[in-house]
Write a protein that holds these residues in place. Structure first.
Motif, PDB file in Angstrom:
ATOM      1  N   GLY A 189      35.088  14.272  33.663  1.00  0.00           N
ATOM      2  CA  GLY A 189      35.702  13.607  32.352  1.00  0.00           C
ATOM      3  C   GLY A 189      37.197  13.961  32.466  1.00  0.00           C
ATOM      4  O   GLY A 189      37.982  13.171  32.003  1.00  0.00           O
ATOM      5  N   ALA A 190      37.658  15.184  32.782  1.00  0.00           N
ATOM      6  CA  ALA A 190      38.904  15.458  33.072  1.00  0.00           C
ATOM      7  C   ALA A 190      39.421  14.930  34.076  1.00  0.00           C
ATOM      8  O   ALA A 190      38.826  15.211  35.435  1.00  0.00           O
ATOM      9  CB  ALA A 190      39.141  17.072  33.099  1.00  0.00           C
ATOM     10  N   ASN A 191      40.471  14.007  34.323  1.00  0.00           N
ATOM     11  CA  ASN A 191      40.962  13.609  35.440  1.00  0.00           C
ATOM     12  C   ASN A 191      42.025  14.675  36.371  1.00  0.00           C
ATOM     13  O   ASN A 191      42.990  14.660  36.131  1.00  0.00           O
ATOM     14  CB  ASN A 191      41.927  12.450  35.099  1.00  0.00           C
ATOM     15  N   VAL A 192      41.037  15.386  37.017  1.00  0.00           N
ATOM     16  CA  VAL A 192      41.890  16.296  37.855  1.00  0.00           C
ATOM     17  C   VAL A 192      42.052  15.914  39.421  1.00  0.00           C
ATOM     18  O   VAL A 192      43.229  16.555  40.141  1.00  0.00           O
ATOM     19  CB  VAL A 192      40.904  17.752  38.220  1.00  0.00           C
ATOM     20  N   GLY A 193      41.693  14.586  39.642  1.00  0.00           N
ATOM     21  CA  GLY A 193      42.162  14.378  41.032  1.00  0.00           C
ATOM     22  C   GLY A 193      43.497  13.939  41.277  1.00  0.00           C
ATOM     23  O   GLY A 193      43.872  14.352  42.589  1.00  0.00           O
ATOM     24  N   ASP A 194      44.347  13.528  40.338  1.00  0.00           N
ATOM     25  CA  ASP A 194      45.605  13.416  40.661  1.00  0.00           C
ATOM     26  C   ASP A 194      46.595  14.358  40.370  1.00  0.00           C
ATOM     27  O   ASP A 194      47.811  14.429  40.628  1.00  0.00           O
ATOM     28  CB  ASP A 194      46.153  12.251  39.636  1.00  0.00           C
ATOM     29  N   LEU A 195      46.070  15.743  40.014  1.00  0.00           N
ATOM     30  CA  LEU A 195      47.120  16.663  39.575  1.00  0.00           C
ATOM     31  C   LEU A 195      47.303  17.732  40.830  1.00  0.00           C
ATOM     32  O   LEU A 195      46.675  17.730  41.744  1.00  0.00           O
ATOM     33  CB  LEU A 195      46.470  17.672  38.548  1.00  0.00           C
ATOM     34  N   PRO A 196      48.811  18.093  40.851  1.00  0.00           N
ATOM     35  CA  PRO A 196      49.198  18.790  42.035  1.00  0.00           C
ATOM     36  C   PRO A 196      48.246  20.120  42.079  1.00  0.00           C
ATOM     37  O   PRO A 196      48.003  20.731  40.719  1.00  0.00           O
ATOM     38  CB  PRO A 196      50.557  19.063  41.770  1.00  0.00           C
ATOM     39  N   VAL A 197      48.038  20.780  42.962  1.00  0.00           N
ATOM     40  CA  VAL A 197      47.547  22.033  42.872  1.00  0.00           C
ATOM     41  C   VAL A 197      48.418  22.787  44.027  1.00  0.00           C
ATOM     42  O   VAL A 197      48.998  22.518  44.813  1.00  0.00           O
ATOM     43  CB  VAL A 197      45.908  21.909  43.687  1.00  0.00           C
ATOM     44  N   ARG A 198      48.281  24.101  43.543  1.00  0.00           N
ATOM     45  CA  ARG A 198      49.099  25.268  43.871  1.00  0.00           C
ATOM     46  C   ARG A 198      48.354  26.394  44.587  1.00  0.00           C
ATOM     47  O   ARG A 198      48.784  27.612  44.226  1.00  0.00           O
ATOM     48  CB  ARG A 198      50.393  25.609  43.100  1.00  0.00           C
ATOM     49  N   PHE A 199      47.640  26.481  45.287  1.00  0.00           N
ATOM     50  CA  PHE A 199      46.754  27.625  46.005  1.00  0.00           C
ATOM     51  C   PHE A 199      46.386  27.203  47.346  1.00  0.00           C
ATOM     52  O   PHE A 199      45.888  26.168  47.672  1.00  0.00           O
ATOM     53  CB  PHE A 199      45.399  27.788  45.094  1.00  0.00           C
ATOM     54  N   SER A 200      46.463  28.312  48.045  1.00  0.00           N
ATOM     55  CA  SER A 200      46.081  28.289  49.476  1.00  0.00           C
ATOM     56  C   SER A 200      46.081  29.597  50.032  1.00  0.00           C
ATOM     57  O   SER A 200      46.871  30.564  49.452  1.00  0.00           O
ATOM     58  CB  SER A 200      46.949  27.543  50.563  1.00  0.00           C
ATOM     59  N   TRP A 201      45.193  30.007  50.972  1.00  0.00           N
ATOM     60  CA  TRP A 201      44.875  31.319  51.358  1.00  0.00           C
ATOM     61  C   TRP A 201      46.061  31.788  52.111  1.00  0.00           C
ATOM     62  O   TRP A 201      46.621  31.172  52.793  1.00  0.00           O
ATOM     63  CB  TRP A 201      43.704  31.331  52.331  1.00  0.00           C
ATOM     64  N   LEU A 202      46.497  33.204  51.914  1.00  0.00           N
ATOM     65  CA  LEU A 202      47.548  33.797  52.607  1.00  0.00           C
ATOM     66  C   LEU A 202      47.051  34.828  53.371  1.00  0.00           C
ATOM     67  O   LEU A 202      46.042  35.448  53.330  1.00  0.00           O
ATOM     68  CB  LEU A 202      48.532  34.156  51.692  1.00  0.00           C
ATOM     69  N   GLY A 203      47.919  35.191  54.538  1.00  0.00           N
ATOM     70  CA  GLY A 203      47.651  36.527  55.281  1.00  0.00           C
ATOM     71  C   GLY A 203      48.161  37.529  54.382  1.00  0.00           C
ATOM     72  O   GLY A 203      48.932  37.649  53.631  1.00  0.00           O
TER      73      GLY A 203
END
Ligand code: ZN
Length: 175
Positions: A70-84
């Protein structure tokens, strides 16, 4: 170096769910990748561990997706990725020599479990939405538990012998 994501601020619950979803999708995909790598290097025991972690994170992912419905999360920018563990510049996650050792694969997992725990804890501490605070705390507790599991596995898989690759000072975590 910044070894955890900046404290996030969310204007909406949808934004929170989008970020949380990104964390769990990434974790599940990375664990699958690590499991594949361990299998290539004939470390079936650690491959099995990573398969289980991929599954656990995928359950988180599904739970978040369910709550986000119901929350439209598909179009939102995301800011997480794995780091070493050495920071964003030091480790290319596609550089397979880094992942040949079970110990180093576990360090990579630990680093990112820690980041995820810190991320959710920051949300739990700062969100103005009580539902988000409660859910973020739940996620933070789960991710902190994962850090403990990885610590246990690290005891079983100590650093490989000196000179296993050219890095003279491999990252070491201890409590
Ligand atoms: Zn986790």
């Amino acid at each position: 170096m910044t070894d955890h994501p900046e404290v996030p601020t969310f204007s909406t619950a949808a934004d929170f769910f989008a970020q949380a979803l990104a964390i769990e999708v990434e974790a599940s995909e990375r664990y699958t990748m690590l499991a594949d790598t361990m299998e290539v290097h004939n470390n079936r025991e650690v491959a099995e561990i990573f398969r289980k972690m991929a599954h656990i994170e995928s359950l988180h992912r599904d739970e978040i997706a369910r709550r986000a419905e119901g929350a439209n999360v598909g179009d939102l920018p995301v800011r997480f990725s794995w780091l070493g563990p050495d920071g964003p510049e030091a480790t290319d996650l596609h550089d397979t020599h880094y992942l040949m050792s079970a110990h180093h694969a576990l360090l990579l997992a630990r680093h990112n479990e820690q980041r995820a725990a810190a991320y959710f804890a920051a949300i739990a501490a700062t969100s103005s939405d009580p539902d988000i605070r409660a859910f973020a705390q739940e996620m933070a507790d789960d991710e902190a538990e994962h850090v403990k599991w990885v610590d246990e596995w690290l005891k079983k898989f100590p650093p490989p012998p000196e000179g296993w690759h050219e890095d003279p000072d491999p990252p070491v975590f201890s409590d």
